[in-house]
Design a protein around this motif. Structure first.
Motif, mmCIF file in Angstrom:
data_model
loop_
_atom_site.group_PDB
_atom_site.id
_atom_site.type_symbol
_atom_site.label_atom_id
_atom_site.label_comp_id
_atom_site.label_asym_id
_atom_site.label_seq_id
_atom_site.Cartn_x
_atom_site.Cartn_y
_atom_site.Cartn_z
ATOM 1 N N MET B 177 9.364 33.977 -26.692
ATOM 2 C CA MET B 177 9.049 35.307 -26.764
ATOM 3 C C MET B 177 7.617 34.582 -26.610
ATOM 4 O O MET B 177 6.426 34.260 -25.424
ATOM 5 N N TYR B 178 6.991 34.223 -27.354
ATOM 6 C CA TYR B 178 5.440 34.409 -27.859
ATOM 7 C C TYR B 178 5.299 32.623 -27.098
ATOM 8 O O TYR B 178 4.182 33.314 -26.104
ATOM 9 N N ILE B 179 5.825 32.150 -27.002
ATOM 10 C CA ILE B 179 5.763 30.384 -26.780
ATOM 11 C C ILE B 179 5.747 30.697 -24.917
ATOM 12 O O ILE B 179 5.164 30.291 -24.263
ATOM 13 N N ALA B 180 7.072 31.676 -24.374
ATOM 14 C CA ALA B 180 6.925 31.722 -22.858
ATOM 15 C C ALA B 180 5.481 32.861 -21.985
ATOM 16 O O ALA B 180 4.712 32.192 -21.554
ATOM 17 N N ALA B 181 5.183 33.514 -23.302
ATOM 18 C CA ALA B 181 4.178 33.791 -23.064
ATOM 19 C C ALA B 181 2.677 33.647 -22.816
ATOM 20 O O ALA B 181 2.064 33.722 -22.218
ATOM 21 N N ALA B 182 2.633 32.433 -23.631
ATOM 22 C CA ALA B 182 1.521 31.566 -23.904
ATOM 23 C C ALA B 182 1.634 30.943 -22.451
ATOM 24 O O ALA B 182 0.722 30.038 -21.602
ATOM 25 N N GLU B 183 2.727 29.842 -21.909
ATOM 26 C CA GLU B 183 2.937 28.683 -21.032
ATOM 27 C C GLU B 183 3.030 29.715 -20.358
ATOM 28 O O GLU B 183 2.149 29.294 -18.998
ATOM 29 N N LYS B 184 2.683 30.873 -19.747
ATOM 30 C CA LYS B 184 2.715 31.561 -18.737
ATOM 31 C C LYS B 184 0.703 32.005 -18.102
ATOM 32 O O LYS B 184 0.932 32.115 -16.961
ATOM 33 N N ARG B 185 0.297 32.087 -19.359
ATOM 34 C CA ARG B 185 -0.545 31.969 -19.464
ATOM 35 C C ARG B 185 -1.667 30.368 -18.690
ATOM 36 O O ARG B 185 -3.149 30.215 -19.577
ATOM 37 N N GLY B 186 -0.630 29.973 -18.499
ATOM 38 C CA GLY B 186 -1.557 28.081 -18.555
ATOM 39 C C GLY B 186 -1.664 27.111 -19.878
ATOM 40 O O GLY B 186 -1.822 26.483 -20.453
#
Lengths: 131, 558, 309
Positions: B177-186
């Motif tokens: 989730m942490y990785i995905a949340a960061a990726e969503k912010r670019g």
């Protein structure tokens, strides 16, 4: 008639910190009591049913997660619902001082915070068992 | 370290000192106790001299900072170069509330984040699960889906600060989730730095927040190690923790021995997956407790570094970086008293000082009110200030390993190492860490120590100020942090809306792909990432794994 | 007391629990209740499960109970754990392993300490079994740690005795030493996924060949629930055999004989220790024995004469 105090030591909720519960369980055993240990992750329903089957004189609840509300009062409520009025309910754990009167008002007989001498718990139980 | 002649003359002087000076003095003034012991029960002598460390070889056993066996520290200049990370563990209520607390801490000089999750999250339950009743937000923040994770780190520069997440059973999912949340912010995952605790062995041993049985749990951990090594190179994929072992009642020696035994177990598991030790070892980190007995704690940290370096070499590590034991320290929660809570500040100061003198890489100082409830904002600030005073005012950071060479500290360091070795041998005899867990070995050892400690306190043999000596009748007047009861309702509502909004066929597909993968032996991280990105909840994802892996049942040990 | 017994017969859980407590404490008022209870008992199949520490008895019992529940049978469980001889206290933790049964209204679990008391342990367990039986439980499982004679005696309550072992020579030898070989109607080799399971089975079989007593051996892995179905089949076969051969009646007669003698012995001991006239004279006799005036055998004659008068 031989009298033996039976205490149910229970950990309601999800918190896995069982150091205190186990230390208290051992101290009660060393004081000559029969201690029934439920293990972790008990619901109030399970605790009350076990206390009835085991004919416990005392239920000792331990919670360090802050979940003493609503779990401790829920145990008391379920006991009442089952018509049980002769089991002493005590609790311990990380419990803010201002919560203690509220727990007592909800029917918990006594609350023991961190640093309580084990002997105090033993003596309290001996003096206050309801039958 | 001394030549034979010199040692002989010291020995002679010591003999005379004992027979004449000490004897005379004792007649006038007997000692306060018959024997003095550390918290681990190691007997402490009246005086230490070169004779106590005559077997030590300076170059081989102590050496230089930044050099094998790293007894004096893993970096050449230690705190002269860079201070440790001030990292306060925090989290409560909803993601919004914790996000605010994070910003508060960063504004007051904290240099890294550390997330506490609530109990349902630790067990992989969503907030609306029946077992979650009464637990929402109490011991940390509730994170039931990627949406919660996005809110938790909103406006926080996750590419610049590091984040430590105390999560074990569902660590792979929360990390995803942490990785995905960061990726969503670019922000690409290569840029993310931080730690997931991901140490299941100590959950079986001490803290009991486990979900799956040992075998699939170890698989998940190796999956994260492998994935991190390949795609998230700045992430510590495990924080091998003695902290909770100590809190459960272990002694310093047991904490040291059991933690390192766990560490070697993970290394062996990763090696048997075929991973290159020098590729993953640099991403292993540790987490220790700092308790009351000042010198014993310092010796523990020094011994830990030496034991780890030696053990890793034996396991085939070649790169120097693989031999480093990097660790976070937290002062001992179980040493805090509910009585006269203000004096906990002083306990925390001493414990924190021990951690710094022991060479920690990052530090959490407990707040004075934690024996009563979750810490209030003011209490957390004082705790953080404690670290800042040690760092900037005390001068202990000006030289590397200032206690190195102390006869007592060096002797005790060696003694801790020996005692730990003895435990390693016993664990080996029992067939290794997991068989020893199944036989209840660690649990029994810890329960014994906890009970013995409590009895010593009851008998007054261990003084605890405010508890069994200098007791006061007092009104405790500490502002207590309350978790907003409304938060639970809002969180459940958010979860409900999420489930309505998301593409449920995507959720179903990603979950069933995860299930098939879990039944096989592929690395599960990519599948878990797909699940969280489809907004499958923590509970749904964990349930799939529960179905395949089963759940752990613990042996009961008192 | 009569009312309590009537409630227990109707399956009232608090009444059952309270009656078992009275049995444990050796209350004399229990007699009144047992007058009502006993005629209604005798229908349940009583299964004893024993074995040394750590063989996984509680988990196995839990799995058995779950299967019986699937068949629609109600289950009573009496789990006996040792009382500390030094403090008189006990830690009773068997329930932890039976958590999956915790919210089933048709399962009643009771933990008991051995207590080492005057009436003998088995007395209280007999009563507990009868109370559960009369309250309508179809299956009653008694769990003991087979380490002492008292525990082996308890297991004689059972119609069918299951002795549990795990692979490994150490347990095997301990099991023989504890005298558990003789009392087994069925052997279970639990944790059979561990190495050495086959050789444990073979050793058991060759042991039985020597003693010419052949009983079934079942391999289980209780944590996985494996082999439990097979075990229940063997248990049922054994029960059927008992009924067909008349052995069931013989066993129950033996059970009641032991119980009767125990009750009498318990009452006698109680008289000797508790009743004023005996306590004094016993005290006096002990003094004389200590001083060398009298030997213990002659003193015993005097006590017996007093009791029989």
């Amino acid at each position: 008639m031989e009298r033996k105090i039976r205490v149910l030591v229970a950990k309601p909720g999800l918190d896995g910190h069982d150091r205190g519960a186990k230390v208290v369980a051992r101290a009660l055993r060393d004081a000559g009591m029969e201690v029934i240990y439920t293990g972790l992750h008990q619901t109030p329903e399970m605790i009350v049913e076990t206390a009835i089957q085991e004919d416990a004189h005392v239920i000792g609840l331990s919670a360090l997660s802050g979940a003493h509300f609503p779990l401790f009062p829920e145990v008391v409520r379920l006991l009442k619902e089952r018509g049980v009025d002769d089991i002493l309910v005590i609790g311990g754990g990380i419990i803010p001082p201002e919560d203690i009167p509220k727990l007592k008002a909800a029917g918990v007989d006594e609350v023991f915070g961190p640093g309580t001498p084990l002997n105090e718990i033993v003596e309290y139980i001996r003096r206050n068992v309801k039958r | 370290m001394y030549d034979r002649k010199e040692l002989e003359s010291i020995r002679e002087r010591e003999r005379r000192w004992n027979q004449e000076r000490v004897k005379e003095w004792l007649k006038k003034r007997p000692e306060r106790a018959e024997s003095f012991r550390t918290l681990s029960g190691i007997e402490v002598k009246r005086l230490y001299t070169p004779l106590d460390i005559e077997d030590l070889d300076y170059s081989e056993d102590i050496g230089f900072p930044g050099e094998y066996p790293f007894t004096r520290g893993i970096h050449a200049t230690m705190y002269r170069g860079r201070l440790w990370t001030f990292r306060q563990f925090s989290g409560f209520g909803t993601a919004e509330e914790t996000n605010e607390r994070f910003k508060y801490l960063l504004a007051h000089g904290e240099t890294g984040l550390s997330v506490a999750f609530d109990y349902p999250t630790l067990y992989g339950y969503d907030t609306d699960h029946p077992m979650a009743k009464g637990e929402f937000g109490k011991c940390g923040v509730a994170v039931s889906s990627l949406e919660d994770m996005e809110i938790l780190f909103k406006d926080i520069p996750v590419d610049k600060i590091t984040t430590s997440m105390t999560i074990n059973g569902p660590a792979a999912i929360i990390w995803a989730m942490y990785i995905a949340a960061a990726e969503k912010r670019g922000i690409p995952k290569e840029k993310l730095g931080g730690t997931i605790q991901n140490d299941i062995l100590k959950e079986y041993i001490a803290q009991k927040s486990y979900i799956f049985p040992p075998e699939p749990s170890m698989r998940l951990i190796v999956d994260t190690i492998e994935y991190g090594m390949k795609y998230v190179p700045k992430w510590n994929t495990i924080s091998i923790s003695g902290y909770h072992i100590r809190e459960a009642g272990a002694t310093a020696v047991q904490e040291l021995a059991f933690t390192l035994a766990d560490g070697f177990e993970y290394v062996k598991a990763a090696i048997s997956r075929g991973l290159d030790i020098d590729k993953f070892a640099p991403r292993l980190s540790f987490f220790f407790n700092a308790h009351n007995n000042f010198f014993e704690e310092i010796a523990k940290f020094r011994a830990a570094r030496r034991l780890w370096a030696r053990g890793m070499k034996e396991l085939g590590a070649k790169k120097e970086r693989s031999l480093w034991m990097r660790f976070h320290t937290q002062t001992a929660g179980c040493s805090l008293t509910a009585q006269q809570p203000e004096i906990n500040v002083i306990r925390v100061t001493l414990q924190a000082l021990a951690a710094v003198l022991g060479g920690t890489q990052s530090l959490h100082t407990n707040s004075l009110d934690e024996a009563l409830a979750l810490p209030s904002e003011k209490a957390v600030r004082i705790a953080l200030r404690t670290q800042q005073i040690i760092a900037y005012e005390s001068g202990v950071t000006d030289t590397v390993d200032p206690l190195g060479g102390s006869y007592y500290v060096e002797w005790l360091t060696e003694r801790m190492e020996e005692e730990a070795q003895r435990y390693f041998d016993r664990i080996e005899e029992l067939g290794g860490v997991i068989p020893a867990i199944e036989k209840g070995f660690f649990q029994r050892e810890i329960a014994e120590s906890a009970y013995r400690y409590q009895q010593e306190v009851e008998r007054g043999e261990r003084v605890i100020v405010g508890v069994n000596r200098y007791v006061m009748d007092e009104e405790i007047d500490i502002p207590i942090l309350r978790v907003d009861e409304e938060g639970e309702r809002r969180q459940i509502e958010r979860l409900r809306r999420l489930k309505e909004r998301r593409d449920s066929s995507k959720v179903r597909e990603s979950l069933s792909r995860l299930k098939r993968a879990a039944e096989g032996d592929e690395n599960l991280m990519p599948y878990i990432l797909d699940c969280v990105k489809s907004y499958a909840t923590l509970g749904e994802t964990t349930d799939v794994l529960r179905e395949v892996f089963g759940v752990y049942k613990e042996p009961i040990i008192f | 007391m009569r009312e309590l017994a009537e409630r227990a017969l109707r399956g009232d859980r608090r009444a059952i629990a309270r009656l078992i407590s009275l049995a444990e404490s050796g209350s004399e008022s229990l007699k009144e209740a047992m007058e009502i209870i006993h005629p209604r008992a005798g229908r349940a199949h009583v299964i004893g499960v024993t074995g040394v520490m750590g063989v996984g008895k509680s988990t196995l019992i839990c799995e058995m109970a779950l299967k019986y529940r699937e068949m629609g049978k109600s289950v009573g469980i009496v789990a006996v754990d040792p009382t500390s001889p030094f403090t008189g206290g006990a830690l009773l933790g068997d329930r932890v392993r039976m958590n999956p049964l915790a919210s089933d209204g048709e399962v009643f679990i009771r933990s008991m300490g051995t207590r080492g008391k005057l009436g003998g342990l088995s007395g209280a367990v007999y009563d507990a079994v009868e109370i559960l039986d009369a309250s309508g439980k179809d299956i009653i499982i008694v769990e003991t740690v087979g380490v002492g004679q008292a525990e082996v005696d308890v297991i004689r309550i059972a119609d069918t005795t299951v002795v549990v072992l795990v692979p490994g020579l150490g347990d095997f030898i301990q099991t023989i030493k504890a005298g558990l070989m003789e009392i087994a109607d069925i052997f279970v080799v639990n944790k059979s996924d561990r190495p050495g399971a086959d050789s444990t089975v073979n050793e058991l079989k060759s042991m039985m060949e020597i003693s010419e007593k052949m009983v079934p051996v079942v391999c289980t892995s209780a944590t996985e629930g494996e082999g439990v179905d097979e075990l229940l089949v063997e248990v049922e076969n054994h029960f059927q055999m008992l009924k067909d051969t008349g052995e069931l009646e013989r066993r129950r007669r033996r059970r009641y004989e032991t119980e009767l003698v125990e009750i009498v012995m318990g009452r006698l001991k109680k008289m000797i220790y508790d009743e004023g006239r005996f306590r004094e004279s016993v005290g006096e006799l002990v003094r004389r024995i200590t001083d060398g005036e009298l030997d213990p055998h002659s003193a015993a004659e005097e006590v017996l004469a007093g009791l029989l008068r």
